[in-house]
Design a protein around this motif. Structure first.
Motif, PDB file in Angstrom:
ATOM      1  N   LYS A 139      -4.853  26.449   6.242  1.00 53.01           N
ATOM      2  CA  LYS A 139      -4.288  25.865   5.022  1.00 53.01           C
ATOM      3  C   LYS A 139      -4.159  24.352   5.222  1.00 53.01           C
ATOM      4  O   LYS A 139      -3.812  23.890   6.304  1.00 53.01           O
ATOM      5  N   ALA A 140      -4.412  23.612   4.160  1.00 54.00           N
ATOM      6  CA  ALA A 140      -4.297  22.153   4.216  1.00 54.00           C
ATOM      7  C   ALA A 140      -2.840  21.741   4.376  1.00 54.00           C
ATOM      8  O   ALA A 140      -1.931  22.401   3.863  1.00 54.00           O
ATOM      9  N   LEU A 141      -2.622  20.654   5.079  1.00 57.42           N
ATOM     10  CA  LEU A 141      -1.291  20.086   5.289  1.00 57.42           C
ATOM     11  C   LEU A 141      -1.268  18.665   4.736  1.00 57.42           C
ATOM     12  O   LEU A 141      -2.303  17.989   4.714  1.00 57.42           O
ATOM     13  N   PRO A 142      -0.103  18.174   4.323  1.00 53.69           N
ATOM     14  CA  PRO A 142      -0.024  16.772   3.916  1.00 53.69           C
ATOM     15  C   PRO A 142      -0.251  15.879   5.132  1.00 53.69           C
ATOM     16  O   PRO A 142       0.179  16.194   6.234  1.00 53.69           O
ATOM     17  N   ALA A 143      -0.953  14.783   4.931  1.00 48.92           N
ATOM     18  CA  ALA A 143      -1.258  13.855   6.025  1.00 48.92           C
ATOM     19  C   ALA A 143      -0.610  12.513   5.737  1.00 48.92           C
ATOM     20  O   ALA A 143      -0.895  11.885   4.725  1.00 48.92           O
ATOM     21  N   GLN A 144       0.275  12.087   6.633  1.00 45.25           N
ATOM     22  CA  GLN A 144       0.965  10.815   6.440  1.00 45.25           C
ATOM     23  C   GLN A 144       0.379   9.768   7.387  1.00 45.25           C
ATOM     24  O   GLN A 144       0.164  10.041   8.567  1.00 45.25           O
ATOM     25  N   PHE A 145       0.118   8.586   6.851  1.00 43.28           N
ATOM     26  CA  PHE A 145      -0.444   7.478   7.618  1.00 43.28           C
ATOM     27  C   PHE A 145       0.606   6.383   7.754  1.00 43.28           C
ATOM     28  O   PHE A 145       1.291   6.053   6.788  1.00 43.28           O
ATOM     29  N   THR A 146       0.720   5.792   8.952  1.00 43.51           N
ATOM     30  CA  THR A 146       1.719   4.747   9.160  1.00 43.51           C
ATOM     31  C   THR A 146       1.365   3.462   8.417  1.00 43.51           C
ATOM     32  O   THR A 146       2.247   2.780   7.918  1.00 43.51           O
ATOM     33  N   LYS A 147       0.071   3.136   8.335  1.00 41.62           N
ATOM     34  CA  LYS A 147      -0.363   1.929   7.630  1.00 41.62           C
ATOM     35  C   LYS A 147      -1.776   2.176   7.123  1.00 41.62           C
ATOM     36  O   LYS A 147      -2.678   2.436   7.919  1.00 41.62           O
ATOM     37  N   ILE A 148      -1.972   2.063   5.804  1.00 43.38           N
ATOM     38  CA  ILE A 148      -3.256   2.415   5.199  1.00 43.38           C
ATOM     39  C   ILE A 148      -3.449   1.626   3.908  1.00 43.38           C
ATOM     40  O   ILE A 148      -2.460   1.258   3.256  1.00 43.38           O
ATOM     41  N   LEU A 149      -4.685   1.339   3.587  1.00 42.03           N
ATOM     42  CA  LEU A 149      -5.003   0.748   2.283  1.00 42.03           C
ATOM     43  C   LEU A 149      -5.301   1.876   1.307  1.00 42.03           C
ATOM     44  O   LEU A 149      -6.138   2.733   1.583  1.00 42.03           O
ATOM     45  N   VAL A 150      -4.612   1.867   0.184  1.00 45.10           N
ATOM     46  CA  VAL A 150      -4.824   2.863  -0.869  1.00 45.10           C
ATOM     47  C   VAL A 150      -5.187   2.099  -2.136  1.00 45.10           C
ATOM     48  O   VAL A 150      -4.394   1.292  -2.624  1.00 45.10           O
ATOM     49  N   TYR A 160       2.618   6.662   4.258  1.00 44.76           N
ATOM     50  CA  TYR A 160       2.145   7.104   2.947  1.00 44.76           C
ATOM     51  C   TYR A 160       1.253   8.335   3.072  1.00 44.76           C
ATOM     52  O   TYR A 160       0.462   8.443   4.005  1.00 44.76           O
ATOM     53  N   GLU A 161       1.382   9.244   2.111  1.00 47.15           N
ATOM     54  CA  GLU A 161       0.534  10.430   2.023  1.00 47.15           C
ATOM     55  C   GLU A 161      -0.404  10.264   0.832  1.00 47.15           C
ATOM     56  O   GLU A 161       0.025  10.376  -0.318  1.00 47.15           O
ATOM     57  N   PRO A 162      -1.690   9.957   1.075  1.00 50.65           N
ATOM     58  CA  PRO A 162      -2.629   9.801  -0.041  1.00 50.65           C
ATOM     59  C   PRO A 162      -2.774  11.096  -0.831  1.00 50.65           C
ATOM     60  O   PRO A 162      -2.563  12.194  -0.306  1.00 50.65           O
ATOM     61  N   ILE A 163      -3.147  10.955  -2.102  1.00 55.61           N
ATOM     62  CA  ILE A 163      -3.373  12.112  -2.950  1.00 55.61           C
ATOM     63  C   ILE A 163      -4.809  12.103  -3.454  1.00 55.61           C
ATOM     64  O   ILE A 163      -5.507  11.078  -3.396  1.00 55.61           O
ATOM     65  N   LYS A 164      -5.237  13.224  -3.953  1.00 53.49           N
ATOM     66  CA  LYS A 164      -6.612  13.389  -4.439  1.00 53.49           C
ATOM     67  C   LYS A 164      -6.972  12.292  -5.443  1.00 53.49           C
ATOM     68  O   LYS A 164      -6.181  11.961  -6.323  1.00 53.49           O
ATOM     69  N   GLN A 178      -7.573   9.111  -4.715  1.00 47.77           N
ATOM     70  CA  GLN A 178      -7.325   7.758  -4.229  1.00 47.77           C
ATOM     71  C   GLN A 178      -8.398   7.375  -3.217  1.00 47.77           C
ATOM     72  O   GLN A 178      -8.918   8.213  -2.489  1.00 47.77           O
ATOM     73  N   TYR A 179      -8.726   6.080  -3.171  1.00 49.59           N
ATOM     74  CA  TYR A 179      -9.656   5.549  -2.188  1.00 49.59           C
ATOM     75  C   TYR A 179      -8.858   4.944  -1.061  1.00 49.59           C
ATOM     76  O   TYR A 179      -7.987   4.106  -1.285  1.00 49.59           O
ATOM     77  N   VAL A 180      -9.111   5.394   0.172  1.00 53.31           N
ATOM     78  CA  VAL A 180      -8.345   4.935   1.324  1.00 53.31           C
ATOM     79  C   VAL A 180      -9.254   4.299   2.367  1.00 53.31           C
ATOM     80  O   VAL A 180     -10.436   4.633   2.470  1.00 53.31           O
ATOM     81  N   SER A 181      -8.685   3.358   3.124  1.00 51.45           N
ATOM     82  CA  SER A 181      -9.395   2.752   4.246  1.00 51.45           C
ATOM     83  C   SER A 181      -8.361   2.193   5.214  1.00 51.45           C
ATOM     84  O   SER A 181      -7.172   2.146   4.908  1.00 51.45           O
ATOM     85  N   ASN A 182      -8.830   1.776   6.376  1.00 53.02           N
ATOM     86  CA  ASN A 182      -7.938   1.197   7.376  1.00 53.02           C
ATOM     87  C   ASN A 182      -7.307  -0.071   6.836  1.00 53.02           C
ATOM     88  O   ASN A 182      -7.956  -0.854   6.161  1.00 53.02           O
ATOM     89  N   ALA A 183      -6.032  -0.257   7.156  1.00 53.07           N
ATOM     90  CA  ALA A 183      -5.323  -1.481   6.731  1.00 53.07           C
ATOM     91  C   ALA A 183      -5.618  -2.599   7.711  1.00 53.07           C
ATOM     92  O   ALA A 183      -5.910  -2.386   8.839  1.00 53.07           O
TER      93      ALA A 183
END
Length: 110
Positions: free
Chosen positions: A80-91, A99-103, A105-110
């Motif tokens: 089962k999928a789990l929420p993924a939290q990132f300490t620092k991210i570009l959204v 932050y926990e990105p959601i479906k 959103q475009y994400v990349s390294n901050a």
């Protein structure tokens, strides 16, 4: 093998993929790596910042990208999928912390 952008290889699904066991009941699934670019092997210990492979277009993918999924088991079709939290991210080009990105959103390294 990488497919041309706009094409898919539905026979392979996730393409070139790895699963990282975080040893806490969480597993990272990363898919669609460039053909022959994965540099980790079974049993390797992976740390933040380690090079694991190159972005590719393998499997059921229409454009080069890396698919990331955090899940509660090593088997993609049973976990089962789990929420993924990132300490620092570009959204969507905006820096976010813890932050926990959601479906969608475009994400990349901050």
């Amino acid at each position: 093998i990488d497919v041309n952008p706009g094409e898919r290889d539905r026979n392979v699904g996730v393409g070139n993929a790895i699963i990282i066991d975080h040893k806490n009941g969480e597993y990272s699934l990363l898919c669609h790596f460039k053909y022959n670019s994965i540099r980790v092997k079974i049993g390797d210990i992976v740390k933040q910042g380690d090079f694991i492979g190159l972005c590719g277009n393998t499997g059921n993918s229409t454009q080069p990208h890396i698919h990331f999924n955090l899940q509660n088991g090593p088997l993609m079709h049973k976990a089962k999928a789990l929420p993924a939290q990132f300490t620092k991210i570009l959204v969507n080009q905006e820096e976010k912390r813890n932050y926990e990105p959601i479906k969608g959103q475009y994400v990349s390294n901050a």
